[in-house]
Design a protein around this motif. Structure first.
Motif, PDB file in Angstrom:
ATOM      1  N   LEU A 133       2.248  15.691  -8.610  1.00 36.71           N
ATOM      2  CA  LEU A 133       1.132  15.347  -9.509  1.00 36.71           C
ATOM      3  C   LEU A 133       1.577  15.418 -10.969  1.00 36.71           C
ATOM      4  CD1 LEU A 133      -1.732  17.450  -7.838  1.00 36.71           C
ATOM      5  CD2 LEU A 133      -1.477  14.979  -7.704  1.00 36.71           C
ATOM      6  N   SER A 134       0.887  14.621 -11.801  1.00 42.74           N
ATOM      7  CA  SER A 134       1.087  14.702 -13.254  1.00 42.74           C
ATOM      8  C   SER A 134      -0.235  15.131 -13.885  1.00 42.74           C
ATOM      9  CB  SER A 134       1.490  13.341 -13.813  1.00 42.74           C
ATOM     10  OG  SER A 134       2.621  12.874 -13.145  1.00 42.74           O
ATOM     11  N   GLU A 135      -0.192  15.353 -15.184  1.00 47.61           N
ATOM     12  CA  GLU A 135      -1.401  15.804 -15.894  1.00 47.61           C
ATOM     13  C   GLU A 135      -2.544  14.793 -15.693  1.00 47.61           C
ATOM     14  OE1 GLU A 135      -0.808  18.092 -19.643  1.00 47.61           O
ATOM     15  OE2 GLU A 135      -2.065  16.506 -20.430  1.00 47.61           O
ATOM     16  N   GLY A 136      -3.721  15.270 -15.341  1.00 46.98           N
ATOM     17  CA  GLY A 136      -4.888  14.412 -15.171  1.00 46.98           C
ATOM     18  C   GLY A 136      -5.057  13.880 -13.750  1.00 46.98           C
ATOM     19  N   GLN A 137      -4.051  14.014 -12.918  1.00 42.15           N
ATOM     20  CA  GLN A 137      -4.140  13.462 -11.554  1.00 42.15           C
ATOM     21  C   GLN A 137      -4.892  14.401 -10.613  1.00 42.15           C
ATOM     22  OE1 GLN A 137      -0.010  12.418 -10.552  1.00 42.15           O
ATOM     23  NE2 GLN A 137      -0.604  10.266 -10.746  1.00 42.15           N
ATOM     24  N   VAL A 138      -5.376  13.788  -9.530  1.00 47.50           N
ATOM     25  CA  VAL A 138      -6.207  14.534  -8.564  1.00 47.50           C
ATOM     26  C   VAL A 138      -5.609  14.376  -7.168  1.00 47.50           C
ATOM     27  CG1 VAL A 138      -8.502  14.652  -7.508  1.00 47.50           C
ATOM     28  CG2 VAL A 138      -8.298  14.150  -9.937  1.00 47.50           C
ATOM     29  N   PHE A 139      -5.660  15.428  -6.383  1.00 45.51           N
ATOM     30  CA  PHE A 139      -5.253  15.355  -4.978  1.00 45.51           C
ATOM     31  C   PHE A 139      -6.422  15.796  -4.115  1.00 45.51           C
ATOM     32  CE2 PHE A 139      -3.472  17.308  -1.106  1.00 45.51           C
ATOM     33  CZ  PHE A 139      -2.780  16.209  -0.604  1.00 45.51           C
ATOM     34  N   ARG A 140      -6.827  14.899  -3.187  1.00 48.70           N
ATOM     35  CA  ARG A 140      -7.970  15.225  -2.315  1.00 48.70           C
ATOM     36  C   ARG A 140      -7.458  15.644  -0.950  1.00 48.70           C
ATOM     37  NH1 ARG A 140      -9.563  11.075  -5.567  1.00 48.70           N
ATOM     38  NH2 ARG A 140     -11.339  11.624  -6.880  1.00 48.70           N
ATOM     39  N   PHE A 141      -8.084  16.654  -0.400  1.00 54.16           N
ATOM     40  CA  PHE A 141      -7.656  17.117   0.930  1.00 54.16           C
ATOM     41  C   PHE A 141      -8.861  17.599   1.753  1.00 54.16           C
ATOM     42  CE2 PHE A 141      -7.550  21.693  -0.222  1.00 54.16           C
ATOM     43  CZ  PHE A 141      -7.528  21.607  -1.600  1.00 54.16           C
ATOM     44  N   GLU A 142      -8.599  18.368   2.796  1.00 56.54           N
ATOM     45  CA  GLU A 142      -9.601  18.711   3.820  1.00 56.54           C
ATOM     46  C   GLU A 142     -10.945  19.191   3.245  1.00 56.54           C
ATOM     47  OE1 GLU A 142      -6.433  19.178   4.175  1.00 56.54           O
ATOM     48  OE2 GLU A 142      -5.856  18.769   6.250  1.00 56.54           O
ATOM     49  N   ASP A 143     -11.986  18.906   4.000  1.00 57.60           N
ATOM     50  CA  ASP A 143     -13.358  19.383   3.740  1.00 57.60           C
ATOM     51  C   ASP A 143     -13.878  19.033   2.343  1.00 57.60           C
ATOM     52  OD1 ASP A 143     -13.046  20.616   6.241  1.00 57.60           O
ATOM     53  OD2 ASP A 143     -12.219  22.424   5.313  1.00 57.60           O
ATOM     54  N   GLY A 144     -13.483  17.896   1.806  1.00 56.72           N
ATOM     55  CA  GLY A 144     -13.973  17.458   0.508  1.00 56.72           C
ATOM     56  C   GLY A 144     -13.411  18.228  -0.673  1.00 56.72           C
ATOM     57  N   HIS A 145     -12.327  18.923  -0.467  1.00 54.81           N
ATOM     58  CA  HIS A 145     -11.699  19.656  -1.567  1.00 54.81           C
ATOM     59  C   HIS A 145     -10.859  18.724  -2.419  1.00 54.81           C
ATOM     60  CE1 HIS A 145     -12.426  23.252   1.012  1.00 54.81           C
ATOM     61  NE2 HIS A 145     -12.636  23.811  -0.176  1.00 54.81           N
ATOM     62  N   GLU A 146     -10.698  19.070  -3.679  1.00 53.71           N
ATOM     63  CA  GLU A 146      -9.743  18.347  -4.529  1.00 53.71           C
ATOM     64  C   GLU A 146      -9.146  19.281  -5.578  1.00 53.71           C
ATOM     65  OE1 GLU A 146     -12.162  15.105  -6.080  1.00 53.71           O
ATOM     66  OE2 GLU A 146     -12.320  16.178  -7.999  1.00 53.71           O
ATOM     67  N   VAL A 147      -7.896  18.971  -5.910  1.00 53.19           N
ATOM     68  CA  VAL A 147      -7.196  19.736  -6.945  1.00 53.19           C
ATOM     69  C   VAL A 147      -6.926  18.792  -8.102  1.00 53.19           C
ATOM     70  CG1 VAL A 147      -4.902  20.640  -7.501  1.00 53.19           C
ATOM     71  CG2 VAL A 147      -6.125  21.558  -5.561  1.00 53.19           C
ATOM     72  N   ARG A 148      -7.354  19.169  -9.301  1.00 52.41           N
ATOM     73  CA  ARG A 148      -7.132  18.316 -10.481  1.00 52.41           C
ATOM     74  C   ARG A 148      -6.288  19.090 -11.490  1.00 52.41           C
ATOM     75  NH1 ARG A 148     -10.367  17.554 -15.080  1.00 52.41           N
ATOM     76  NH2 ARG A 148     -11.955  18.858 -14.113  1.00 52.41           N
ATOM     77  N   ILE A 149      -5.277  18.399 -12.030  1.00 50.77           N
ATOM     78  CA  ILE A 149      -4.426  19.043 -13.038  1.00 50.77           C
ATOM     79  C   ILE A 149      -5.060  18.777 -14.406  1.00 50.77           C
ATOM     80  CG2 ILE A 149      -2.098  19.226 -13.992  1.00 50.77           C
ATOM     81  CD1 ILE A 149      -1.536  19.445 -11.211  1.00 50.77           C
ATOM     82  N   VAL A 150      -5.524  19.810 -15.041  1.00 46.32           N
ATOM     83  CA  VAL A 150      -6.141  19.668 -16.358  1.00 46.32           C
ATOM     84  C   VAL A 150      -5.056  19.564 -17.420  1.00 46.32           C
ATOM     85  CG1 VAL A 150      -7.686  20.766 -18.034  1.00 46.32           C
ATOM     86  CG2 VAL A 150      -8.139  20.985 -15.588  1.00 46.32           C
ATOM     87  N   LYS A 151      -4.046  20.414 -17.277  1.00 49.63           N
ATOM     88  CA  LYS A 151      -3.026  20.476 -18.330  1.00 49.63           C
ATOM     89  C   LYS A 151      -1.710  20.993 -17.731  1.00 49.63           C
ATOM     90  CE  LYS A 151      -2.240  23.108 -22.564  1.00 49.63           C
ATOM     91  NZ  LYS A 151      -2.711  24.277 -23.302  1.00 49.63           N
ATOM     92  N   ILE A 152      -0.604  20.437 -18.241  1.00 52.50           N
ATOM     93  CA  ILE A 152       0.699  20.997 -17.864  1.00 52.50           C
ATOM     94  C   ILE A 152       1.352  21.518 -19.133  1.00 52.50           C
ATOM     95  CG2 ILE A 152       3.030  20.469 -17.027  1.00 52.50           C
ATOM     96  CD1 ILE A 152       1.767  18.507 -15.059  1.00 52.50           C
ATOM     97  N   HIS A 153       1.677  22.795 -19.125  1.00 52.56           N
ATOM     98  CA  HIS A 153       2.312  23.390 -20.293  1.00 52.56           C
ATOM     99  C   HIS A 153       3.760  23.713 -19.933  1.00 52.56           C
ATOM    100  CE1 HIS A 153       2.788  25.956 -23.848  1.00 52.56           C
ATOM    101  NE2 HIS A 153       3.408  26.788 -23.039  1.00 52.56           N
ATOM    102  N   PHE A 154       4.684  23.053 -20.652  1.00 48.55           N
ATOM    103  CA  PHE A 154       6.099  23.306 -20.380  1.00 48.55           C
ATOM    104  C   PHE A 154       6.813  23.540 -21.706  1.00 48.55           C
ATOM    105  CE2 PHE A 154      10.467  22.379 -19.165  1.00 48.55           C
ATOM    106  CZ  PHE A 154      10.543  23.041 -17.942  1.00 48.55           C
ATOM    107  N   MET A 155       7.236  24.758 -21.950  1.00 50.25           N
ATOM    108  CA  MET A 155       7.797  25.102 -23.265  1.00 50.25           C
ATOM    109  C   MET A 155       9.316  24.956 -23.340  1.00 50.25           C
ATOM    110  SD  MET A 155       7.780  29.244 -23.327  1.00 50.25           S
ATOM    111  CE  MET A 155       9.333  29.364 -24.158  1.00 50.25           C
ATOM    112  N   ASP A 156       9.981  24.779 -22.208  1.00 45.60           N
ATOM    113  CA  ASP A 156      11.449  24.680 -22.230  1.00 45.60           C
ATOM    114  C   ASP A 156      11.893  23.225 -22.339  1.00 45.60           C
ATOM    115  OD1 ASP A 156      11.962  27.499 -21.873  1.00 45.60           O
ATOM    116  OD2 ASP A 156      11.198  27.253 -19.837  1.00 45.60           O
TER     117      ASP A 156
END
Lengths: 272, 248
Positions: A133-156
């Motif tokens: 996934l990248s920032e802003g993308q969504v992954f949908r899975f079982e039982d109507g769940h979804e994971v959304r990336i709000v922000k990716i913080h990478f300091m290196d």
């Protein structure tokens, strides 16, 4: 009937089952070392074993045979555990109470539960490995769940992400500072919002969102990759992991107390 | 710093080798004192590794085997009972230390680089518990080897077998504790309690082997002999599997 029961609860039966199990794992090591079957194990790690086992198209018949054989041998060990605990330990305790024997019974029961916990982990819940996934993308899975990336913080420097995880040094990659901010929702309703770090997953009940690693940025400007890195997630649900993580240390503590109780007298009569 | 570490390592090796020679010559008192000096040099090498690398000496072959020799040497000096017999338990312990240091001769004599997760508690404890478990298993093996060498069964050899059993069970506890923190590490890093891989199978092999040693049936001479044979091999089985895991 009593003869069969005696045989199933005997130490001879336990010993031979353990020998077969040892050989089975040696075979497993050899299979994992071969190029062909290591791919099979990779697939096995990528999903819940129940799916892997029932999927007809993924090949690796020998690997499935190995797994089923493993389950059969462990079942034999389980049968021995039940019969031995009942016939040899429990019946001994009720006729003559003995502290170390009680501990021994406790440890045997917990060992059985640990093995059962492993089996449940293979068969229950679900697992989505390598979810990119990248920032802003969504992954949908079982039982109507979804994971959304709000922000990716990478300091290196994102350039280090070309290296394998084993090669990354503490100076070039700060795993406690780089994170992905994630929202877990069910049917559009937010359940949990948290920062997910490497080695510090997000948990909501038995659902776990694990940050396996960051991926190099995908946008190119000439020869240089620019933009924000992406992430690889593992999204899994193991309904027994919480119980498993309580039982396992109890078993270790049980063995420890048993050792303390029998340190001066292990309880075996020796020849003199 | 690295040169200094190399010299201290060589001195440690020489001191342990001299201790083994004194034990072989049956000079008990001198052996004990030189063993203590060797242990001090070993501690100095470990301290230098910690200071120069910033992490505990539990990761690569060189540093982790130096930790195992330190724990094993300490157990040999402080936890083994004085014996008049020749050979005795301590000879086997010094010999095991020589084997471990002999293996390190083929490795790079530098500490492991500071990997990104080398300050993670679970990662450190996983490796540390395993190293301690290996040292305890080797200590137990020395007891069982001596038990087999003495052949006769009397109060003294029964004591050896009992000590061997106790330390092997202690080793199992440390190994299982390592497995437990390893499971948490796996859960946090890969989202699962278990992985289907050679590394996990090797760990299971060690657990099964230890279970086998504790489940040998019978109380007769033959059973005792077989139990002591498997017990004597336990440290070396664990060493071989540890070696494969670290090198590969």
């Amino acid at each position: 009937m009593k003869k069969i029961s005696d045989q199933l609860s005997s130490l001879h039966f336990a010993t031979w089952t353990l020998v077969v199990l040892l050989l089975w794992f040696v075979w497993g090591i050899l299979l994992a070392g071969s190029e062909t079957f290591s791919k099979g194990f990779y697939l096995m790690n990528g999903t819940i074993v129940r799916h892997w086992l029932t999927e007809p198209d993924n090949g690796f018949f020998l690997l499935k045979l190995w797994f089923v054989g493993l389950c059969v041998v462990v079942t034999f060990l389980g049968i021995n555990l039940v019969f031995c605990s009942w016939n040899k330990i429990f019946k001994f305790i009720i006729t003559r109470f003995n502290g170390p024997k009680v501990l021994m019974l406790f440890v045997h029961i917990l060992f059985g539960l640990v093995a059962l916990g492993h089996l449940c982990g293979f068969m229950l819940g679900y697992r989505h490995d390598a979810v990119r996934l990248s920032e802003g993308q969504v992954f949908r899975f079982e039982d109507g769940h979804e994971v959304r990336i709000v922000k990716i913080h990478f300091m290196d420097d994102p350039g280090v992400l070309k290296k394998s995880k084993r090669e990354l040094t503490g100076n070039e990659f700060h795993y406690r500072s780089n994170y992905a901010e994630v929202v877990l929702s069910k049917q559009g309703r937010e359940i949990c919002r948290s920062r997910v770090y490497m080695l510090k997953p997000m948990r909501s009940k038995s659902i776990q969102v694990t940050l396996k690693r960051f991926t190099p940025p995908s946008t190119r400007r000439g020869d240089i990759k620019v933009g924000k890195p992406g992430v690889i997630f593992v999204i899994s649900k193991n309904p027994v992991s919480g119980v498993f993580l309580i039982i396992y240390p109890l078993m270790i503590v049980g063995i420890g107390i048993y050792l303390m109780m029998t340190w001066h007298n292990p309880g075996r009569k020796r020849l003199s | 710093m690295i040169n200094l570490l190399y010299y201290i390592y060589l001195v440690t090796f020489l001191l342990y080798a001299s201790t083994f020679t004194l034990a072989f010559l049956n000079l008990k008192s001198a052996e004990k004192w030189l063993g203590l000096i060797a242990l001090t040099a070993n501690a100095a090498a470990l301290t230098l590794i910690i200071v120069s690398s910033g992490h505990l000496p539990v990761f690569n072959l060189f540093e982790s085997f130096l930790l195992v020799t330190f724990v094993l040497g300490g157990l040999g000096i402080f936890c083994s009972k004085p014996e008049d017999a020749f050979p005795c338990v301590r000879i086997w312990i010094w010999l095991e230390i020589m084997v471990l240091l002999g293996i390190t001769l083929f490795s790079s004599k530098t500490p492991s680089f500071f990997s990104y997760a080398h300050d993670n508690l679970y990662v450190v404890l996983f490796h540390a518990f395993r190293r301690v478990a290996l040292a305890l298993a080797l200590f137990s093996s020395a007891q069982f080897i001596q038990f087999r060498v003495e052949r006769s069964r009397n109060a003294h050899t029964n004591e050896l077998s009992k000590t061997g059993r106790n330390y092997l069970l202690l080793s199992a506890i440390f190994f299982l504790a390592g497995e437990y923190v390893g499971i948490i590490w796996c859960q946090n890093g890969w989202g699962d309690l278990w992985r289907w891989s050679a590394g996990f199978f090797q760990s299971t092999l060690i657990v099964l082997y230890l279970m086998l040693v504790f489940h040998i049936p019978g109380k007769n001479y033959r059973s005792e002999s077989f139990r002591s044979l498997l017990g004597g091999m336990s440290g070396f089985v664990m060493l071989a599997l540890t070696l494969i895991r670290i090198v590969l």
